[in-house]
Design a protein around this motif. Structure first.
Motif, PDB file in Angstrom:
ATOM      1  N   SER A 121       0.863  -1.269   0.013  1.00 45.20           N
ATOM      2  CA  SER A 121      -0.036   0.087   0.169  1.00 45.20           C
ATOM      3  C   SER A 121       0.753   1.213   0.206  1.00 45.20           C
ATOM      4  CB  SER A 121      -1.003   0.074   1.392  1.00 45.20           C
ATOM      5  OG  SER A 121      -1.855  -1.069   1.129  1.00 45.20           O
TER       6      SER A 121
ATOM      7  N   HIS B 167     -11.118 -10.673  -4.822  1.00 46.06           N
ATOM      8  CA  HIS B 167     -10.811  -9.940  -5.855  1.00 46.06           C
ATOM      9  C   HIS B 167      -9.573  -8.592  -5.718  1.00 46.06           C
ATOM     10  CE1 HIS B 167     -14.325 -11.404  -8.642  1.00 46.06           C
ATOM     11  NE2 HIS B 167     -13.415 -12.277  -8.404  1.00 46.06           N
ATOM     12  N   THR B 168      -9.838  -8.014  -4.449  1.00 48.00           N
ATOM     13  CA  THR B 168      -8.984  -7.205  -4.025  1.00 48.00           C
ATOM     14  C   THR B 168      -7.489  -7.718  -3.713  1.00 48.00           C
ATOM     15  OG1 THR B 168     -10.621  -5.721  -2.871  1.00 48.00           O
ATOM     16  CG2 THR B 168      -8.323  -5.914  -2.038  1.00 48.00           C
ATOM     17  N   ASN B 169      -7.413  -9.070  -3.239  1.00 45.35           N
ATOM     18  CA  ASN B 169      -6.112  -9.580  -2.999  1.00 45.35           C
ATOM     19  C   ASN B 169      -5.629 -10.313  -4.379  1.00 45.35           C
ATOM     20  OD1 ASN B 169      -6.183  -9.180  -0.543  1.00 45.35           O
ATOM     21  ND2 ASN B 169      -6.898 -11.170   0.116  1.00 45.35           N
TER      22      ASN B 169
ATOM     23  N   LEU C  82     -10.396  -1.509  -5.630  1.00 46.68           N
ATOM     24  CA  LEU C  82     -11.663  -2.062  -6.292  1.00 46.68           C
ATOM     25  C   LEU C  82     -12.545  -2.012  -5.533  1.00 46.68           C
ATOM     26  CD1 LEU C  82     -12.586  -4.036  -8.442  1.00 46.68           C
ATOM     27  CD2 LEU C  82     -12.180  -5.982  -7.010  1.00 46.68           C
ATOM     28  N   ASN C  83     -12.484  -1.847  -3.975  1.00 51.85           N
ATOM     29  CA  ASN C  83     -13.555  -1.777  -3.033  1.00 51.85           C
ATOM     30  C   ASN C  83     -13.910  -0.458  -2.515  1.00 51.85           C
ATOM     31  OD1 ASN C  83     -11.608  -1.371  -0.934  1.00 51.85           O
ATOM     32  ND2 ASN C  83     -11.428  -3.596  -0.525  1.00 51.85           N
TER      33      ASN C  83
ATOM     34  N   VAL D 207     -15.724  -9.117  -3.942  1.00 43.29           N
ATOM     35  CA  VAL D 207     -15.018  -7.841  -4.043  1.00 43.29           C
ATOM     36  C   VAL D 207     -14.131  -7.309  -2.852  1.00 43.29           C
ATOM     37  CG1 VAL D 207     -15.308  -5.276  -4.364  1.00 43.29           C
ATOM     38  CG2 VAL D 207     -16.825  -6.855  -5.722  1.00 43.29           C
TER      39      VAL D 207
ATOM     40  N   TYR E 156      -4.358  -0.460  -2.565  1.00 42.52           N
ATOM     41  CA  TYR E 156      -4.756  -1.746  -2.191  1.00 42.52           C
ATOM     42  C   TYR E 156      -6.300  -1.810  -2.372  1.00 42.52           C
ATOM     43  CZ  TYR E 156      -5.891  -5.899   0.596  1.00 42.52           C
ATOM     44  OH  TYR E 156      -6.279  -7.203   0.877  1.00 42.52           O
ATOM     45  N   GLY E 157      -7.038  -0.669  -1.868  1.00 47.78           N
ATOM     46  CA  GLY E 157      -8.496  -0.623  -1.954  1.00 47.78           C
ATOM     47  C   GLY E 157      -8.980  -0.216  -3.284  1.00 47.78           C
TER      48      GLY E 157
ATOM     49  N   THR F  86     -12.426  -8.851  -0.600  1.00 49.85           N
ATOM     50  CA  THR F  86     -11.148  -9.525  -0.335  1.00 49.85           C
ATOM     51  C   THR F  86     -10.625 -10.423  -1.333  1.00 49.85           C
ATOM     52  OG1 THR F  86     -12.270  -9.668   1.984  1.00 49.85           O
ATOM     53  CG2 THR F  86     -10.264 -11.236   1.510  1.00 49.85           C
TER      54      THR F  86
END
Length: 486
Positions: A162, A252-254, A170-171, A248, A167-168, A250
């Motif tokens: 980050s 897909h974010t990861n 997408l969400n 979304v 990191y966020g 966790t």
């Protein structure tokens, strides 16, 4: 007229024109099921939605490589890095080999997909078949400096990542919010940060599914498999990544973090997500006791709905809602869908009986354009279905002699219905099974005609009313008596 296609991208939170990386080729990856139990209704909704997308892209002339994985290892209880593997746990309870559980539920999943007329993907890779690729991906992430090893397990360093990446993305949440809203879990002591997630987990002695690696005998983390398999079959960057909305925050974010850390690329340009299911306004879940499986819906063996519904009725019901909207199961909604599906297919069955005239009262081209407009607006199947009901009205009016249609418009009407009902929506006439049915019904119609000619109107009416009760309507015309399904 095929206008430009626009899709809603979760990544940017807006509709964007769809521009493939390498037209006419399209790469699409959709997260598949974890095969430790029967396919549930959420699975069905997601895969019907992406089947619609797959079918429409093919209809537009794209050459789609559709990859949908099977998770047969590495998915732990609670979707986190602790607890038992879902498949191993089921295997121990059933006193079976894990691969017996995998085989049983993979076969069951495919059976449900076939009943719902969902096309198979181009490639259906498994997590256990790609352990080598996952190990290599962990090596790349370690090399980039975004992972660390502790006692044989390897973790992704979210806070370090980050410092140079969002990191966020997408969400839509920042790191501070994510940290504040993440609860401490058991077994976190090996991790540097609360948000760090496992890339490779050292197996305990009792763990059934494990493989040798440079770090330990263990197994890959759940998020890793999709990154490894999408990378292998679609490349480091591809067009569409899809799944349920629950993936979304966790999963897909990861996946994005893993891909960026290993090859410096956002894995997919467009992220598409299906919304959740509800029952009478409540979220469908086992804990609320309002969930049911597809075969329980098809058989009527559930405590929620009044009757059984056929697979095509279920497919039609799901397509009547936009894939990004919540979908609410209820008796009234299902009954309305059943009637709507029959009405649409009854009109479809009349197509080949329509006769062209020298003149026309109706122009089909505007209707055809509206069908494309609906689908090009983020695969808007409910609007498409509304247009197909307008096409059905025209078919019925032409059949009844209330409208005239010339040969050009008749052929366009047939093209429209066959393309959008069969090819795009993937609907089929379930009652058309059995080649003897038309002969049987024609025989019954002839018996009724004989009764009428003998002025035995009581028998004639009895036959007509009896057929109506079991779903067939008779219509007397100048050319004779026709029957249609109702």
């Amino acid at each position: 007229m095929k206008q430009n296609l626009f899709v809603y991208n979760t990544l940017t939170r807006k509709k964007e024109e769809f521009k493939p990386l390498n037209p006419p080729h399209v790469g699409m990856y959709v997260c598949g099921p974890t095969v430790y139990s029967d396919a549930h209704m959420g699975n069905s909704r997601t895969y019907i939605s992406f089947d619609l997308i797959f079918r429409y892209l093919n209809h537009l002339g794209y050459k789609v490589r559709y990859v949908r994985n099977i998770t047969d290892a590495g998915h732990l209880e609670g979707d986190a890095d602790e607890g038992e593997d879902k498949i191993s746990k089921k295997a121990k309870l059933a006193q079976l080999e894990p691969m017996e559980i995998v085989q049983k539920y993979t076969v069951g999943f495919h059976e449900v997909m076939e009943l719902l007329n969902i096309l198979p993907p181009s490639i259906e890779p498994t997590a256990t078949g790609h352990v080598i690729e996952q190990i290599e991906l962990v090596k790349e992430i370690l090399k980039s400096g975004y992972a660390y090893e502790v006692d044989g397990s390897v973790y992704f360093d979210v806070e370090k990542y980050s410092s140079s990446h969002d990191y966020g993305i997408l969400n839509g949440r920042n790191l501070e919010d994510l940290l504040n809203n993440t609860r401490n879990l058991g077994g976190q002591q090996d991790k540097k940060g609360k948000l760090d997630f496992a890339l490779w987990i050292k197996a305990k002695p009792e763990h059934l599914m494990k493989w040798p690696s440079p770090w330990s005998v263990g197994f890959p983390g759940w998020h890793l498999e999709c990154s490894a398999m999408s990378n292998k079959y679609l490349g480091g960057q591809f067009d569409i990544h899809g799944g349920g909305l629950d993936l979304v925050p966790t999963h897909h974010t990861n996946e994005i973090a893993q891909n960026m850390a290993s090859c410096g690329k956002m894995p997919a340009n467009y992220w598409l997500h299906t919304n959740m299911l509800t029952v009478n306004g409540q979220k469908m879940s086992k804990s609320l006791g309002n969930s049911f499986l597809p075969h329980e819906l098809f058989s009527g063996n559930n405590s929620i709905l009044n009757k059984a519904y056929s697979p095509m009725t279920v497919r039609f019901f799901m397509l009547q809602a936009h894939y990004r909207s919540t979908l609410d199961f209820g008796n009234e909604a299902m009954e309305a869908s059943e009637k709507g599906f029959k009405r649409l297919m009854n009109a479809f069955d009349l197509l080949d009986d329509l006769k062209a005239s020298n003149s026309t009262d109706v122009e089909i081209k505007p209707l055809l354009n509206r069908c494309y407009e609906a689908m090009n607006d983020d695969f808007n199947s409910p609007v498409l279905i509304a247009e197909l009901f307008e096409a059905s009205r025209i078919i019925n009016s032409v059949y009844d002699g209330k409208l005239k249609i010339d040969e050009y418009n008749l052929q366009l009407l047939k093209q429209l219905m066959k393309s959008f009902v069969l090819d795009v929506l993937g609907l089929k006439d379930e009652q058309a099974a059995g080649d003897d049915l038309p002969q049987l019904l024609n025989f019954i119609v002839n018996l009724r005609n004989e009764a009428k000619s003998n002025q035995d109107y009581a028998t004639s009416d009895k036959i007509r009313d009896g057929l109506q009760k079991i779903g067939f309507q008779l219509k007397d015309t100048k050319e004779g008596t026709n029957w249609t399904k109702i």
